[in-house]
Design a protein around this motif. Structure first.
Motif, PDB file in Angstrom:
ATOM      1  N   GLU A  90       0.845  -1.205   0.000  1.00  0.00           N
ATOM      2  CA  GLU A  90       0.000   0.000   0.000  1.00  0.00           C
ATOM      3  C   GLU A  90       0.876   1.249   0.000  1.00  0.00           C
ATOM      4  O   GLU A  90       0.580   2.240  -0.697  1.00  0.00           O
ATOM      5  N   GLU A  91       1.955   1.205   0.768  1.00  0.00           N
ATOM      6  CA  GLU A  91       2.873   2.342   0.833  1.00  0.00           C
ATOM      7  C   GLU A  91       3.490   2.622  -0.535  1.00  0.00           C
ATOM      8  O   GLU A  91       3.553   3.777  -0.978  1.00  0.00           O
ATOM      9  N   LEU A  92       3.923   1.555  -1.213  1.00  0.00           N
ATOM     10  CA  LEU A  92       4.543   1.726  -2.528  1.00  0.00           C
ATOM     11  C   LEU A  92       3.539   2.287  -3.533  1.00  0.00           C
ATOM     12  O   LEU A  92       3.862   3.174  -4.324  1.00  0.00           O
ATOM     13  N   SER A  93       2.318   1.779  -3.488  1.00  0.00           N
ATOM     14  CA  SER A  93       1.278   2.255  -4.407  1.00  0.00           C
ATOM     15  C   SER A  93       0.959   3.720  -4.165  1.00  0.00           C
ATOM     16  O   SER A  93       0.827   4.516  -5.107  1.00  0.00           O
ATOM     17  N   LEU A  94       0.844   4.107  -2.884  1.00  0.00           N
ATOM     18  CA  LEU A  94       0.538   5.498  -2.553  1.00  0.00           C
ATOM     19  C   LEU A  94       1.702   6.412  -2.932  1.00  0.00           C
ATOM     20  O   LEU A  94       1.499   7.513  -3.442  1.00  0.00           O
ATOM     21  N   ALA A  95       2.926   5.929  -2.712  1.00  0.00           N
ATOM     22  CA  ALA A  95       4.106   6.737  -3.040  1.00  0.00           C
ATOM     23  C   ALA A  95       4.160   7.051  -4.532  1.00  0.00           C
ATOM     24  O   ALA A  95       4.398   8.197  -4.926  1.00  0.00           O
ATOM     25  N   THR A  96       3.933   6.040  -5.369  1.00  0.00           N
ATOM     26  CA  THR A  96       3.990   6.268  -6.818  1.00  0.00           C
ATOM     27  C   THR A  96       2.824   7.139  -7.280  1.00  0.00           C
ATOM     28  O   THR A  96       2.961   7.933  -8.209  1.00  0.00           O
ATOM     29  N   GLU A  97       1.683   7.008  -6.600  1.00  0.00           N
ATOM     30  CA  GLU A  97       0.524   7.838  -6.955  1.00  0.00           C
ATOM     31  C   GLU A  97       0.770   9.298  -6.595  1.00  0.00           C
ATOM     32  O   GLU A  97       0.512  10.205  -7.391  1.00  0.00           O
ATOM     33  N   LEU A  98       1.292   9.540  -5.403  1.00  0.00           N
ATOM     34  CA  LEU A  98       1.557  10.916  -4.960  1.00  0.00           C
ATOM     35  C   LEU A  98       2.650  11.576  -5.804  1.00  0.00           C
ATOM     36  O   LEU A  98       2.610  12.783  -6.052  1.00  0.00           O
ATOM     37  N   ALA A  99       3.616  10.764  -6.261  1.00  0.00           N
ATOM     38  CA  ALA A  99       4.735  11.314  -7.045  1.00  0.00           C
ATOM     39  C   ALA A  99       4.261  11.908  -8.365  1.00  0.00           C
ATOM     40  O   ALA A  99       4.971  12.725  -8.971  1.00  0.00           O
ATOM     41  N   ASN A 100       3.070  11.509  -8.807  1.00  0.00           N
ATOM     42  CA  ASN A 100       2.525  12.025 -10.064  1.00  0.00           C
ATOM     43  C   ASN A 100       1.660  13.270  -9.868  1.00  0.00           C
ATOM     44  O   ASN A 100       1.147  13.828 -10.840  1.00  0.00           O
ATOM     45  N   LEU A 145      -5.553   9.321   3.015  1.00  0.00           N
ATOM     46  CA  LEU A 145      -4.880   8.080   2.620  1.00  0.00           C
ATOM     47  C   LEU A 145      -3.529   7.953   3.317  1.00  0.00           C
ATOM     48  O   LEU A 145      -3.132   6.867   3.754  1.00  0.00           O
ATOM     49  N   LEU A 146      -2.828   9.073   3.425  1.00  0.00           N
ATOM     50  CA  LEU A 146      -1.531   9.083   4.094  1.00  0.00           C
ATOM     51  C   LEU A 146      -1.676   8.785   5.587  1.00  0.00           C
ATOM     52  O   LEU A 146      -0.914   7.985   6.157  1.00  0.00           O
ATOM     53  N   ILE A 147      -2.668   9.393   6.200  1.00  0.00           N
ATOM     54  CA  ILE A 147      -2.916   9.154   7.626  1.00  0.00           C
ATOM     55  C   ILE A 147      -3.345   7.703   7.850  1.00  0.00           C
ATOM     56  O   ILE A 147      -2.876   7.036   8.784  1.00  0.00           O
ATOM     57  N   ASP A 148      -4.216   7.194   6.977  1.00  0.00           N
ATOM     58  CA  ASP A 148      -4.660   5.797   7.090  1.00  0.00           C
ATOM     59  C   ASP A 148      -3.475   4.836   7.020  1.00  0.00           C
ATOM     60  O   ASP A 148      -3.388   3.868   7.783  1.00  0.00           O
ATOM     61  N   LEU A 149      -2.564   5.111   6.085  1.00  0.00           N
ATOM     62  CA  LEU A 149      -1.402   4.240   5.890  1.00  0.00           C
ATOM     63  C   LEU A 149      -0.553   4.175   7.153  1.00  0.00           C
ATOM     64  O   LEU A 149      -0.226   3.076   7.636  1.00  0.00           O
ATOM     65  N   PHE A 150      -0.221   5.332   7.708  1.00  0.00           N
ATOM     66  CA  PHE A 150       0.662   5.331   8.878  1.00  0.00           C
ATOM     67  C   PHE A 150      -0.057   4.904  10.153  1.00  0.00           C
ATOM     68  O   PHE A 150       0.581   4.416  11.087  1.00  0.00           O
ATOM     69  N   ASP A 151      -1.368   5.054  10.181  1.00  0.00           N
ATOM     70  CA  ASP A 151      -2.116   4.528  11.326  1.00  0.00           C
ATOM     71  C   ASP A 151      -2.098   3.001  11.305  1.00  0.00           C
ATOM     72  O   ASP A 151      -2.012   2.356  12.356  1.00  0.00           O
ATOM     73  N   LYS A 152      -2.158   2.411  10.097  1.00  0.00           N
ATOM     74  CA  LYS A 152      -2.033   0.951   9.970  1.00  0.00           C
ATOM     75  C   LYS A 152      -0.657   0.499  10.453  1.00  0.00           C
ATOM     76  O   LYS A 152      -0.526  -0.503  11.153  1.00  0.00           O
TER      77      LYS A 152
END
Length: 298
Positions: free
Chosen positions: A177-187, A240-247
């Motif tokens: 999930e982190e990798l997917s969010l990182a590549t999405e945010l980078a765009n 989405l970022l908060i959800d990721l780090f809360d997980k």
């Protein structure tokens, strides 16, 4: 005219440096061919979609000079579904070579074919692998065709599984999930690979230092880092970022244990300086040189 002369001198210097570095890398590769009787031989994981010709190409890219001195396995779409809940019908091209190192060596990820791994950077891989629990290893990633690079994570997980090491499935899924969010945010407008990786790294370091007990604590850390780096996200992306780090917090990952390696990632990012457009041109210049010599010896 003076600038042009300096520019030519710099480019020639860079070419010489690349040639010297290439020789040094080949020397290291030869040393890696020695069997490590304590930690085991490197593991090379091939995507199941590769043809025999592509597999041979990947062997060369990953410098597998003696197949008897490595363990070779195949990662499948079923592994993708089993390990991180991915699509069981996915096509798997990304491949990797994993060499386990002694404790304290850190995690070093190198993308051998950056022209074919279109979305994921080496720092993004490092961040996600640390989340999953992978430490102290050299990881080389390659693909003979253009891919986003996401499936290489699964191959690395399977490599550890083949050695009898069990990585936590929840951590692997969160890492994906982190990798997917990182590549999405980078765009997103105003962001790039380096800035997103720095953001994720800094948030993890703050979590290691503050040990947040609640989702609200995580939200405060995320907000502080967004403000500090002058990053503006939509409400959806922020959540989405908060959800990721809360997980991650709920998984009780030992962020303090990987803090040094996170600092190494930050150090690599700080080495990326100068005008991005200029460095893109430099990268294209060297790509053209590589293509010229590749075609010359075909």
């Amino acid at each position: 005219m003076v600038f042009k002369r300096i520019g030519k001198a710099v480019i020639m210097g860079l070419i010489c440096s690349v040639l010297v570095l290439s020789g040094q890398m080949n020397a290291v590769a030869q040393k890696d061919d020695v069997i490590n009787e304590k930690l085991g031989v490197p593991i090379v994981v091939y995507g199941e979609t590769l043809t025999n010709e592509q597999k041979d190409e990947v062997r060369k890219l990953l410098e597998v000079t003696n197949p008897e001195n490595v363990d070779e396995i195949t990662v499948t779409a079923q592994d993708l579904a089993r390990l991180i809940g991915g699509n069981p019908k996915s096509r798997m091209f990304s491949s990797a070579k994993i060499t386990v190192k002694e404790k304290g060596n850190g995690l070093v990820v190198s993308i051998v074919t950056p022209e074919n791994i279109t979305e994921v950077t080496s720092e993004m891989y490092s961040n996600a692998l640390l989340t999953a629990g992978v430490e102290n290893a050299n990881v080389d990633v390659a693909s003979p065709v253009k891919v986003t690079g996401h499936s290489a994570l699964v191959g690395i997980y399977k490599a550890y599984e083949s050695k009898g090491e069990v990585l936590d499935k929840d951590r692997m899924e969160v890492a994906n999930e982190e990798l997917s969010l990182a590549t999405e945010l980078a765009n997103k407008e105003g962001l790039n690979d380096e800035k997103v990786t720095e953001l994720l790294t800094e948030i993890k370091k703050m979590i290691a230092e503050q040990n947040p007990a609640t989702r609200e604590d995580v939200e405060q850390i995320v907000e502080e880092q967004l403000n500090k780096m002058n990053i503006e996200l939509s409400e959806k992306d922020r959540q989405l970022l908060i959800d990721l780090f809360d997980k991650m917090r709920s998984l009780e990952i030992d962020f303090d244990g990987v803090k040094k390696q996170l600092e190494d990632i930050k150090g690599k990012l700080e080495e990326v300086v100068g005008d991005e457009g200029f460095w893109d041109k430099v990268a294209n210049f060297f790509q053209k040189i590589a293509d010229f010599f590749r075609n010359l010896f075909k």
